[in-house]
Enzyme design. Structure first.
Site, PDB file in Angstrom:
ATOM      1  N   CYS A  40      -7.366  -5.940  -1.977  1.00  0.00           N
ATOM      2  CA  CYS A  40      -8.417  -5.851  -0.958  1.00  0.00           C
ATOM      3  C   CYS A  40      -8.910  -4.433  -0.747  1.00  0.00           C
ATOM      4  O   CYS A  40      -9.760  -4.188   0.092  1.00  0.00           O
ATOM      5  CB  CYS A  40      -7.951  -6.468   0.358  1.00  0.00           C
ATOM      6  SG  CYS A  40      -6.516  -5.640   1.039  1.00  0.00           S
ATOM      7  N   ASP A  82      -4.887   2.919   0.120  1.00  0.00           N
ATOM      8  CA  ASP A  82      -3.699   3.645   0.554  1.00  0.00           C
ATOM      9  C   ASP A  82      -2.679   3.766  -0.565  1.00  0.00           C
ATOM     10  O   ASP A  82      -1.984   4.779  -0.665  1.00  0.00           O
ATOM     11  CB  ASP A  82      -3.071   2.958   1.779  1.00  0.00           C
ATOM     12  CG  ASP A  82      -3.782   3.369   3.060  1.00  0.00           C
ATOM     13  OD1 ASP A  82      -4.078   4.564   3.198  1.00  0.00           O
ATOM     14  OD2 ASP A  82      -4.079   2.488   3.891  1.00  0.00           O
ATOM     15  N   GLU A 123       0.808  -1.219   0.000  1.00  0.00           N
ATOM     16  CA  GLU A 123       0.000   0.000   0.000  1.00  0.00           C
ATOM     17  C   GLU A 123       0.840   1.268   0.000  1.00  0.00           C
ATOM     18  O   GLU A 123       0.323   2.368   0.185  1.00  0.00           O
ATOM     19  CB  GLU A 123      -1.048  -0.002   1.125  1.00  0.00           C
ATOM     20  CG  GLU A 123      -0.582  -0.444   2.460  1.00  0.00           C
ATOM     21  CD  GLU A 123      -1.718  -0.637   3.478  1.00  0.00           C
ATOM     22  OE1 GLU A 123      -2.879  -0.327   3.194  1.00  0.00           O
ATOM     23  OE2 GLU A 123      -1.395  -1.103   4.581  1.00  0.00           O
TER      24      GLU A 123
HETATM   25  C1  PEP Z   1      -6.327  -0.223   1.630  1.00  0.00           C
HETATM   26  O1  PEP Z   1      -5.565   0.665   2.016  1.00  0.00           O
HETATM   27  O2  PEP Z   1      -6.666  -0.376   0.433  1.00  0.00           O
HETATM   28  C2  PEP Z   1      -6.899  -1.185   2.600  1.00  0.00           C
HETATM   29  C3  PEP Z   1      -7.587  -2.233   2.213  1.00  0.00           C
HETATM   30  O3  PEP Z   1      -6.712  -0.908   3.910  1.00  0.00           O
HETATM   31  P1  PEP Z   1      -7.600   0.164   4.737  1.00  0.00           P
HETATM   32  O4  PEP Z   1      -8.678   0.651   3.793  1.00  0.00           O
HETATM   33  O5  PEP Z   1      -8.121  -0.556   5.911  1.00  0.00           O
HETATM   34  O6  PEP Z   1      -6.580   1.198   5.040  1.00  0.00           O
HETATM   35 MG    MG Z   2      -4.753   0.583   4.044  1.00  0.00          MG
END
Ligand code: PEP
Ligand code: MG
Length: 553
Positions: A515, A468, A444
């Site tokens: 994800c 991110d 990320e």
């Molecule tokens: C992301 O950064 O894409 C991620 C899945 O984590 P979060 O949205 O929980 O920061």
């Molecule tokens: Mg994230």
């Protein structure tokens, strides 16, 4: 308001808001006016104070009841929200503000409302988008106290009941604002959509609507509450709302709604089909969850696994660090319920947009670049080891994979793995069992994508956190709506980093999933198939649609 269309006597109003939960609805209106005015209790401050504490007790019970309903209906995140409301209602500043007003002779309901508004306004003034969105929660709490008061009293003004319903439903709920508590009190089966003149996508009501699969548009402005509206057409994906739509608009949206319904039907019939990429790899379609309560939803839709268990909820719901036992219970429950399917659990990613009082995180100028992700685990080794111990102990119940967030340098993954070794040695000494746990990282940051060839030698899998990755690649804050046009997940640089990560992972024989939100973006399906992605992990309500997209249906 962006448009008005006059068809004979018929005037259709077109409003543009913020798309908060996708889907189409055409229905009559349920207008929620907010809390009705109730008796003041301005005369006797002692009585009013006593009553205030009684209201708090009732509100506690109600939040507890709603947390239970949320759990039963698979809205795990929401049960956590109501648990946190029970803490927020004890906020000493809020209480002081209410009691102060009572002592000055302000009527009880006004004292509650004014204190709520004052606190909400100070949150809005913070300028921080996440904190701003919490102002809706503060108003939700003061609305609930006033609701409890109205349950005890007749309306003082004899005004109309607080809801106007045209017909018996189904209906589109319209309101200036709506608390999650008010939403859960409505009959979900009758709600076709929710439209609010205020609100942001970060509101818990908007999030709740999304998890209930109800289309929702927020920030529509005062035009929404125009008197006399009988019917509404809502496009929750585009954020468009039509008050008293003309026949042509109604027909158009009913057609779209029907095609979405047919698509869902087809998806159910194809649940067992396995989508493949252009290079012939099978793509797993998994779900993102935040609590064991989300599992029933996803097993019903036959997800291939849990691609991301965001464990922050465990840290957010209480007023102290969650114990090893508490975490062990949660992780074991998820693993047991997933019956041997893959479960990727991410270690704590508090910080940036998620803060917890008891952690007493430092106030940072730039929290997105600060103590978050793996950094907080390294800063608090006891917290980290407690989580790892719970994870390893739970691993005997299924196929657990541990994933570390915000890894951007090689030393970080090595250090994280050292903690894992240490925990395994401790468990060995204690004679406690654990399974063969695979280790992965989230990609990320641009640095982890650029070094993915190196990282692939260190870990068993990658999962790309596109939310991110986009923020850090473009340098555009993901939670600031004022710069949303700069935050472009389709940016060629982001796509290039994703492509590079997949290629490097496959060269080293490890698998890669996505994800972040991009995983469920239908415009990206072709790209993901082309680069041979191994897994997409999406929110449970999007699972079927994503699977169909991949199957090319
Ligand atoms: C992301 O950064 O894409 C991620 C899945 O984590 P979060 O949205 O929980 O920061
Ligand atoms: Mg994230």
């Amino acid at each position: 308001m962006i448009g008005k269309k006059n068809q004979g006597k018929h005037i259709m109003l077109e409003l543009k808001g913020i798309a908060a939960s996708g889907g189409i609805a055409v229905a009559s209106v349920l207008r929620i006016h907010g809390q009705k005015a109730v008796k003041g209790f301005g005369g006797d401050a002692g009585e009013a104070r006593k009553l205030y504490f009684e209201l708090k007790k009732q509100a506690h019970k109600e939040f507890e009841r709603l947390a239970g309903i949320s759990r039963e209906t698979g809205n795990g995140d929401m049960s956590g929200l109501f648990d946190s409301y029970r803490m927020m209602i004890e906020d000493p500043n809020f209480e002081e503000a209410v009691l102060g007003r009572i002592n000055r002779g302000v009527a009880l309901s006004d004292a509650i409302r004014e204190s709520g508004e004052e606190m909400a306004a100070s949150l809005v003034a913070s300028g921080d988008e996440y904190i701003k969105a919490r102002s809706a929660d503060v108003m939700g709490i003061s609305d609930e106290l006033i609701h409890q008061l109205s349950e005890l009293n007749e309306p003082e003004t004899g005004e109309e009941p607080k809801e106007d319903i045209l017909g018996t439903g189904p209906y589109v709920v319209i309101a200036v604002r709506l608390s999650p508590t008010q939403l859960l009190r409505l009959d979900k089966r009758k709600i076709e959509a929710i439209c609010l003149s205020e609100g942001t996508v970060n509101d818990h009501t908007a999030i709740l609507a999304g998890s209930m699969g109800i289309p929702c548009v927020v920030g529509l402005g005062p035009g929404l509450m125009k008197e006399g509206t009988e019917r509404i057409a809502v496009d929750g994906t585009a954020g468009m709302v039509y008050l008293d739509p003309d026949n042509e608009t109604v027909r158009k949206y009913l057609d779209v709604k029907e095609s979405i319904r047919l698509r869902r039907e087809r998806a159910r019939l194809r649940l067992k089909d396995r989508p493949v990429t252009d290079c012939g790899r099978t793509v797993k379609v998994c779900c993102n969850i935040s609590s064991p309560d989300d599992i029933d939803d996803i097993t019903a839709n036959d997800a291939d696994g849990v691609g991301l268990f965001r464990t922050e909820y465990l840290y957010l719901k209480g007023n102290d660090y969650p114990s090893e036992e508490e975490q062990f219970e949660s992780y074991s429950e998820v693993l047991r319920k997933m019956k041997g399917k893959e479960v990727i659990i991410r270690t704590c990613d508090i910080g940036f947009d998620k803060a917890v009082d008891y952690m007493k995180l430092p106030v940072e100028q730039n929290p997105g670049m600060g103590i978050r992700g793996i950094r907080i685990s390294f800063e608090r080794p006891e917290m980290f080891k407690t989580q790892l111990r719970a994870l390893y102990r739970a691993s005997v119940f299924g196929d657990l994979k541990i994933m570390f967030p915000m890894i951007s340098s090689i030393w970080e993954i090595r250090e994280a793995k050292r903690y894992c070794e240490e925990v395994r040695s401790e468990l060995d000494l204690e004679g406690k069992e654990y399974g063969d746990v695979k280790i992965g990282i989230m990609i990320e940051t641009p640095s982890s994508a650029l070094l993915s060839g190196e990282f692939a030698k260190e870990v068993d899998f990658f999962s790309i956190g596109s939310n991110d990755l986009t923020q850090y690649t473009i340098g555009a804050d993901r939670i600031n709506p004022d710069i949303s046009r700069y935050y472009d997940a389709y940016h060629p640089a982001v796509k290039e980093l994703i492509r590079m990560t997949v290629e490097n992972a496959h060269k080293c024989g490890i698998k890669v999933g996505i994800c972040g939100e991009l995983a469920s973006d239908e415009n990206m399906t072709g790209f993901f198939k082309e680069i041979c992605i191994d897994e997409l992990s999406v929110s449970p309500s999007r699972l079927l649609r994503v699977k169909l997209d991949l199957l090319g249906d």
